[in-house]
Design an enzyme around this catalytic site. Structure first.
Site: not given
Ligand code: DSN
Length: 437
Positions: A45, A47, A196, A223, A226, A232
């Site tokens: 933990y 925080e 984003d 994210t 990707k 993730r």
């Molecule tokens: N789910 C993602 C995508 O496939 O683009 C975006 O959050």
């Protein structure tokens, strides 16, 4: 006794190895990223933030999280990074929470135009708190900057968001920053510019896509799983003064990094996932290497070649091609069938992608007119432009089968052809191993 879960993980390994991943938001992480994620850090933990925790025993975790922060800052030339968001959705929500009051207006790309659920879809929590206004895209598939400007002048948004999950052009960040500066000066208030970049963050890090932070934007959310090829999770980079998140700062653009830290914890999240943060740190170090620039370059080149070959074979593409890693095929105009049917048929031969709405789609998301695909995952496995031609050819053969079959039930009479194609895909896929399998 072996847990059933591990048998299923083995089956998933087989699925990933024997098929080709065309979903543009997926990728394969390295063995080191897998190791960090599967480590004892999950037991801890922590925080708070490095040096300011609400639990003891964080001397190692502090160093790991600091490494992740420093590496992310270096990758995106940012003043500050918060590596704690559990996901891209959490990262977006934290930025809204950091900067906006309930009822404030946020101007973002609408979902049908290629935006994301968390950019104001009525089904989300954010949309119940803030007033989202959506801008669209032109017939050529670019952001409709005239509409964006008109809406910004009309609605005086507190935040303007450029970001998307199905958009194939390079945004003109300078133009959006100029619009924001004019509206802001005219009405004497500060507008936060947020990008984003979840889909293209790896292309930015790899130097093949402009960095919004170098074009007047204060915040990037992303994210990490990707194109960045990490675990993730989520990430927020920002420009401004960094002070202790334990002190409440004045609500100005200059203080955005501190406002964001407070909005992530304790504003919207509890304990950070330090095993995932460690894996983010490992991935960011990989992203800082020169080979990652080659990878980013190859993603874009593969997408360009795949798009050109699809067009040569008669496919109609939204925006007539791509400038990034992503391709949106107008299946309905190409062959008169819907995207879901095509997705299901491609799945049968081991080509995985997703049905996706087009900006012109009027109906719900279940039977959209398009499919979305991209090259980040295939490029990680080492597939190059030659293999992209093969993928396009397989996609055409499956499309022809779909047209003959008419619907999903009709695919039954094409089982032998689909099976033969499945074997061709499997053989090629096995020549390009998935890391860690
Ligand atoms: N789910 C993602 C995508 O496939 O683009 C975006 O959050």
């Amino acid at each position: 006794m072996t847990d059933e879960v591990f048998r299923l993980i083995d089956l998933e390994k087989q699925r990933q190895s024997e098929g080709l991943e065309l979903i543009p938001s997926e990728n394969y992480v390295s063995v080191n990223v897998l190791k960090a994620m599967g480590s004892v850090l999950t037991n801890k933990y922590s925080e708070g933030y490095p040096g300011k925790r609400y639990y003891g025993g964080n001397e190692n975790v502090d160093q790991i999280e600091s490494l992740a922060i420093e590496r992310a800052k270096k990758l995106f030339k940012a003043d500050h990074a918060n590596v704690q968001p559990h996901s891209g959705a959490n990262a977006n929500e934290a930025v809204y929470f950091a900067w906006c009051q309930p009822g404030d207006t946020i101007l973002a790309m609408s979902l049908p135009a290629g935006g994301h659920l968390t950019h104001g879809s009525p089904v989300t929590r954010s949309a119940k708190i803030y007033n989202f206004v959506g801008y669209g895209v032109t017939d050529e598939g670019d952001i409709d900057y005239d509409e964006l400007e008109r809406l910004a002048r009309e609605h005086r948004p507190k935040l303007i968001l450029v970001g998307y999950s199905a958009f194939m052009k390079i945004p003109d960040f300078d133009r959006v920053a100029k619009i924001a500066a004019e509206v802001s000066a005219e009405h004497n208030y500060e507008i936060l510019l947020m990008a984003d970049m979840a889909h293209v963050a790896g292309l930015i890090a790899g130097g093949v896509h402009p960095n919004p932070l170098e074009h007047g934007f204060q915040v990037i959310t992303s994210t990490t799983h990707k194109t960045l090829r990490g675990p993730r999770g989520g990430l927020i980079m920002s420009m401004g003064k960094v002070s202790s998140p334990l002190k409440r700062p004045e609500h100005t653009l200059e203080n955005v990094p501190t406002l964001i830290d407070r909005a992530v914890f304790p504003g919207t999240q509890g304990g950070p996932l330090e095993h995932v943060i460690a894996a983010k740190a490992v991935a960011f170090e990989e992203d800082l290497q020169p080979e990652f620039q080659d990878y980013a370059h190859q993603i874009v080149e593969n997408a360009r070649v795949l798009a050109e070959e699809l067009k040569r074979l008669g496919f109609k593409l939204q925006g007539n091609g791509t400038e990034n890693h992503l391709i949106l095929v107008d299946v309905k105009s190409t062959a008169g069938i819907d995207g879901k049917f095509y997705e299901v048929a491609l799945d049968k031969v081991g080509l995985t992608l997703n049905a996706n709405a087009l900006p012109t789609d009027k109906g719900g998301a279940f039977r959209p007119s398009g499919v979305r695909l991209g090259t980040p995952a295939m490029t990680t496995r080492g597939l190059g432009t030659e293999e992209m031609m093969k993928v396009a050819e397989w996609m055409k053969r499956v499309l022809d089968i779909c047209v003959e079959a008419g619907n999903e039930n009709g695919l039954g009479s094409h089982e032998a052809e689909l099976k033969a194609l499945r074997e061709e895909v499997r053989r090629l896929a096995l020549d390009f191993p998935v890391p860690g399998i």
